[in-house]
Motif scaffolding. Structure first.
Motif, short mmCIF file in Angstrom:
data_model
loop_
_atom_site.label_atom_id
_atom_site.label_comp_id
_atom_site.label_asym_id
_atom_site.label_seq_id
_atom_site.Cartn_x
_atom_site.Cartn_y
_atom_site.Cartn_z
N VAL A 40 37.66 28.00 39.65
CA VAL A 40 36.86 29.03 40.05
C VAL A 40 35.35 29.03 39.99
CG1 VAL A 40 36.59 31.49 40.31
CG2 VAL A 40 38.73 30.40 40.12
N SER A 103 36.22 38.71 36.22
CA SER A 103 36.29 37.62 37.01
C SER A 103 37.61 37.43 37.88
CB SER A 103 36.31 36.32 36.08
OG SER A 103 37.17 36.38 35.09
N ILE A 104 38.67 37.07 37.21
CA ILE A 104 39.97 37.07 37.85
C ILE A 104 41.09 37.53 37.15
CG2 ILE A 104 39.30 34.94 39.09
CD1 ILE A 104 40.85 33.19 37.04
N SER A 249 36.15 35.30 46.60
CA SER A 249 37.33 35.75 46.99
C SER A 249 38.10 34.94 47.84
CB SER A 249 37.05 37.25 47.37
OG SER A 249 36.40 37.95 46.09
N ILE A 252 39.67 32.00 46.10
CA ILE A 252 40.61 32.22 45.20
C ILE A 252 42.05 32.35 46.12
CG2 ILE A 252 41.83 33.99 43.61
CD1 ILE A 252 38.54 34.30 42.54
N GLU A 261 44.36 36.28 41.43
CA GLU A 261 43.50 37.28 42.48
C GLU A 261 42.20 37.63 41.85
OE1 GLU A 261 46.54 40.26 44.04
OE2 GLU A 261 47.39 39.82 42.02
N PRO A 262 41.26 38.08 42.48
CA PRO A 262 40.12 38.37 42.13
C PRO A 262 40.47 39.96 41.22
CG PRO A 262 39.73 38.18 44.30
CD PRO A 262 41.38 38.05 44.04
#
Length: 264
Positions: A40, A103-104, A249, A252, A261-262
Motif C-alpha cells: 500500500v 491507514s488500513i 482507496s 486497496i 480495507e481503508p
C-alpha cells in the motif's frame, strides 16, 4: 569585472544549494513491514510522485525495528501498526511517537489447516498466538470473542495466558514470533495470525480462517506514525492526505478484494 564574476558565482552557488535543499525537503522515508503494508505504501509513493513528493519505501521484516528506526530518525514515517502497539512501544522505550492518521483496516483471525470450524477444535488443542505483548493479548481477546476462553475482567489487550479464568476445552497455548505463525499451521490445531502475515504467507482467509475479528475492532485499525515534534510537518501531512485519497482507496479495493480495507 572580477567582483561581478564573484557575485554571479555566489548567486549560482546559492541557487544550487537552495534547489538541493528543496529537493531534500520534498523526499521522505516511509517504513512499512513486508507484505500488504509495504504494498500500500508503494502505491502511495506512486501517487505522491504525481504531486511532487518523493517517497522512499523502507521495508522491515519485524514489528519492533520500524519504530526504533522512526525514533532514531532513520525514517520519517512508518505505517504498519495499530495504536495500542504504538502506545506500548512508547511506554517501554521512552519514545515519543504519535499517530497522524489512519491507514488500513486489517483483521486478525484464527486459522487452521486441521479443522474447519471452531466447534471442531478438540479438547487439549494446541493454539499458537503472537509472542509480542500487544498482539498476544489481541489473539487472546479474539479467542475470548470466539467463546473459546474467558479472560479476567478489565485485562484488555494486555492479556496473557495467565489471565485466562475459563478454558473449557483446556486449550494449550504456544507463544510464537508473529512472522513465524503461518509456519505453525501444520503443527498446531489453530493459530491467531494478523492479516499482514496471513497474506504474505499465501493463506486463504476463506478456506483456512475459522474466525475473523470484527471490522469494527479498534485493534484492526492501522495508523500512520511519526515523531511527536514533527507531526505538523507539511510533507508528512501531505503524505497522509495522499494515503487517504480516492486513488489509493481504489488500489486497496482492486488489490485485496475487500480483505484489507481503508481505515479512513
Amino acid at each position: 569585472m572580477k567582483n561581478t564574476i564573484r557575485y554571479a558565482l555566489a548567486i549560482t552557488l546559492l541557487l544550487g544549494l537552495t534547489a538541493c535543499g528543496q529537493k531534500e525537503r520534498s523526499e521522505i522515508k516511509v517504513g512499512a513491514t513486508v507484505g500488504p503494508h509495504a504494498q500500500v505504501v508503494e502505491a502511495v509513493a506512486k501517487e505522491a510522485a504525481k504531486h511532487g513528493l518523493t517517497v522512499r519505501v523502507v521495508e522491515f521484516s519485524d514489528f519492533i525495528t520500524p519504530n526504533a528506526a522512526l525514533a532514531d530518525g532513520s525514517i520519517d514515517i512508518n505505517s504498519y501498526q495499530h495504536q495500542p502497539f504504538l502506545d506500548n512501544y512508547n511506554r517501554n522505550h521512552g519514545a515519543k511517537l504519535v499517530s497522524i492518521g489512519n491507514s488500513i483496516l486489517m483483521r486478525m483471525g484464527i486459522y487452521s489447516n486441521r479443522h474447519g470450524s471452531l466447534q471442531d477444535l478438540p479438547d487439549n488443542a494446541r493454539v499458537a498466538i503472537p509472542n509480542d505483548p500487544t498482539n498476544g493479548g489481541r489473539g487472546l481477546l479474539l479467542l475470548a470473542d470466539a467463546n473459546l476462553i474467558t479472560l479476567r475482567d478489565g485485562v484488555g489487550f494486555n492479556a496473557t495466558p495467565r489471565d485466562i479464568v475459563e478454558n473449557p476445552k483446556n486449550l494449550r497455548f504456544l507463544e510464537v514470533d508473529a512472522a513465524q505463525l503461518p509456519r505453525t499451521l501444520d503443527e498446531v490445531d489453530a493459530a491467531a495470525i494478523t492479516m499482514n502475515y496471513v497474506m504474505s504467507a499465501g493463506i486463504d482467509p476463506k478456506k483456512q480462517g475459522i474466525f475473523l475479528e470484527s471490522n469494527q475492532a479498534p485493534l484492526a485499525v492501522m495508523v500512520i506514525a511519526t515523531r511527536e515534534n514533527e507531526q505538523d510537518n507539511p510533507l508528512y501531512q501531505q503524505f497522509v492526505q495522499i494515503f487517504q485519497s480516492a486513488a489509493v482507496s481504489d488500489f486497496i479495493a482492486e488489490t485485496f478484494n475487500g480483505t484489507i480495507e481503508p481505515a479512513y
